[in-house]
Write an enzyme that holds these catalytic residues in place. Structure first.
Site, mmCIF file in Angstrom:
data_model
loop_
_atom_site.group_PDB
_atom_site.id
_atom_site.type_symbol
_atom_site.label_atom_id
_atom_site.label_comp_id
_atom_site.label_asym_id
_atom_site.label_seq_id
_atom_site.Cartn_x
_atom_site.Cartn_y
_atom_site.Cartn_z
ATOM 1 C CG MET A 30 0.615 23.447 -59.840
ATOM 2 S SD MET A 30 1.933 22.619 -60.822
ATOM 3 C CE MET A 30 1.929 21.071 -60.290
ATOM 4 N N GLY A 36 -5.663 18.654 -48.717
ATOM 5 C CA GLY A 36 -4.279 19.057 -48.549
ATOM 6 C C GLY A 36 -4.315 20.531 -48.814
ATOM 7 C CG HIS A 37 -4.736 21.521 -52.994
ATOM 8 N ND1 HIS A 37 -4.918 20.355 -53.780
ATOM 9 C CD2 HIS A 37 -3.518 21.925 -53.709
ATOM 10 C CE1 HIS A 37 -3.977 20.192 -54.640
ATOM 11 N NE2 HIS A 37 -2.946 20.921 -54.576
ATOM 12 N N GLY A 147 2.784 23.834 -48.467
ATOM 13 C CA GLY A 147 2.484 22.720 -47.598
ATOM 14 C C GLY A 147 3.743 22.023 -47.321
ATOM 15 C CD GLN A 148 6.161 18.882 -42.544
ATOM 16 O OE1 GLN A 148 5.442 19.364 -41.519
ATOM 17 N NE2 GLN A 148 6.844 17.871 -42.139
ATOM 18 C CE LYS A 149 3.034 14.767 -51.304
ATOM 19 N NZ LYS A 149 2.924 15.618 -52.423
ATOM 20 C CG LEU A 184 -5.139 13.696 -48.852
ATOM 21 C CD1 LEU A 184 -6.083 14.947 -48.701
ATOM 22 C CD2 LEU A 184 -5.411 12.429 -49.235
ATOM 23 N NE ARG A 187 2.931 14.690 -60.804
ATOM 24 C CZ ARG A 187 3.540 15.809 -60.235
ATOM 25 N NH1 ARG A 187 4.105 16.098 -58.981
ATOM 26 N NH2 ARG A 187 3.932 16.429 -61.383
HETATM 27 P P1 AMP Z 1 0.288 21.612 -56.021
HETATM 28 O O1 AMP Z 1 -1.073 21.997 -56.397
HETATM 29 O O2 AMP Z 1 0.509 20.153 -56.112
HETATM 30 O O3 AMP Z 1 1.546 22.565 -56.437
HETATM 31 O O4 AMP Z 1 0.148 22.131 -54.410
HETATM 32 C C1 AMP Z 1 -0.026 23.442 -54.067
HETATM 33 C C2 AMP Z 1 0.335 23.493 -52.517
HETATM 34 O O5 AMP Z 1 -0.500 22.452 -51.714
HETATM 35 C C3 AMP Z 1 1.810 23.100 -52.035
HETATM 36 O O6 AMP Z 1 2.169 24.292 -51.219
HETATM 37 C C4 AMP Z 1 1.875 21.781 -51.550
HETATM 38 O O7 AMP Z 1 2.926 21.846 -50.652
HETATM 39 C C5 AMP Z 1 0.553 21.739 -50.694
HETATM 40 N N1 AMP Z 1 0.227 20.113 -50.684
HETATM 41 C C6 AMP Z 1 0.167 19.469 -51.456
HETATM 42 N N2 AMP Z 1 -0.259 18.220 -51.168
HETATM 43 C C7 AMP Z 1 -0.460 18.741 -49.819
HETATM 44 C C8 AMP Z 1 -0.961 17.779 -48.433
HETATM 45 N N3 AMP Z 1 -1.224 16.474 -48.517
HETATM 46 N N4 AMP Z 1 -1.196 18.490 -47.198
HETATM 47 C C9 AMP Z 1 -0.820 19.930 -47.214
HETATM 48 N N5 AMP Z 1 -0.359 20.408 -48.230
HETATM 49 C C10 AMP Z 1 -0.365 19.929 -49.514
#
Ligand code: AMP
Length: 281
Positions: A30, A36-37, A147-149, A184, A187
């Site tokens: 997103m 992390g991303h 991500g495992q997050k 990370l 939000r």
């Molecule tokens: P989002 O943009 O929040 O939808 O996240 C996109 C991808 O990044 C998803 O697969 C999440 O699990 C991953 N993600 C978010 N935060 C982290 C993090 N701190 N470490 C690793 N991957 C992450």
């Protein structure tokens, strides 16, 4: 790096790439990137010939009271970061092209989505599986990195892939954290300095559980109680859930054994944070 807005054009490009026999790696996001991303993007880059990253703030995965309208965005910075890693295509569609008028089709994983995050956010996973299925149909990736997050999300997507005969391999990459241990997240931006300090209690409580298990504690109720008590020491933290489940089936565990997922959701101030660790016992 090419920036593609149209789903049709993205699909055409990817069909062409596949015809050449090249491996497509894909990371759905997103946007508003943090390390992390970027770690997921780097994993996908290593494992593919052509790398596609999508940025789409998906309205169907937000609840009516959630932060869809104020979700942070910085496309210019995101583009620069992707270019530096050597991303080939950034797919950034408009909402009207992903959900045109009359849109009426949803993909749902049933049982795995009723617990944990699904219990607190009823429509969330339906939105996630719907958008990810659509993105897989457009990008046709050979591998996709999550991500495992968001561990439950990865489990749910793996289930959808298996059940719906997608041919993509799902890779789950480790959670990237701040020095304090705070995972990370886009939000985290909403947290005040004081809240951010208190937010490291999530990871501290996960580590407490890990230590207890290493000291041969196997009663998950006792572990969860200690975690809750630790979190409750922080005045701004309000627990949504603390859970111990089997990592594959997501079934709750009374006795800690096998491949164990310890996960939690905590509100710090107004911001809802999640985190987890996985332990093989
Ligand atoms: P989002 O943009 O929040 O939808 O996240 C996109 C991808 O990044 C998803 O697969 C999440 O699990 C991953 N993600 C978010 N935060 C982290 C993090 N701190 N470490 C690793 N991957 C992450």
């Amino acid at each position: 790096m090419e920036i593609i807005r149209s789903p049709k054009i993205m699909q055409k490009i990817c069909t062409g790439v596949k015809k050449e026999g090249k491996i497509i790696g894909f990371v759905p996001t997103m946007g508003y990137f943090h390390e992390g991303h970027l770690s997921l993007v780097k994993v996908a880059k290593k494992k593919s010939d052509v790398l596609v990253v999508s940025i789409f703030v998906n309205p169907t995965q937000f609840g009516p009271k959630e932060d869809f309208k104020k979700y942070p965005k910085d496309l210019k910075r995101d583009k620069k970061l992707l270019k530096e890693i050597g991303c080939d295509f950034l797919f950034a569609p408009d909402i009207k092209d992903m959900y045109p008028e009359g849109y009426d089709t949803y993909v749902e994983v049933e049982n795995l989505t009723r617990i944990l995050e699904g219990a607190s956010r009823p429509e969330h996973f339906k939105g996630v599986t719907t958008i990810v299925a659509k993105l897989f149909n457009i990008v046709q990736p050979d591998i996709a990195v999550f991500g495992q997050k968001d561990f439950q999300q990865a489990v749910v997507i793996k289930r959808m892939v298996k059940d719906s005969n997608f041919f993509v391999k799902i890779i789950v990459a480790p959670t990237i954290r701040e020095k304090s241990g705070l995972a990370l997240s886009s939000r985290n931006l909403y947290l005040s300095d004081e809240e951010k300090k208190e937010a490291s209690i999530l990871y501290q409580s996960l580590n407490l559980a890990k230590k207890m298990i290493e000291s041969r504690e196997r009663d998950s109720r006792r572990i969860k109680d200690r975690m809750r008590r630790l979190i409750q020491e922080k005045p701004r933290a309000k627990i949504d859930y603390v859970a111990i489940n089997d990592s594959e089936t997501l079934k709750p565990l009374k006795e800690v054994k096998g491949d164990v997922l310890i996960s939690l959701a905590v509100r710090v101030g107004k911001t809802r944070l999640i985190d987890n660790i996985r332990i093989k016992v």
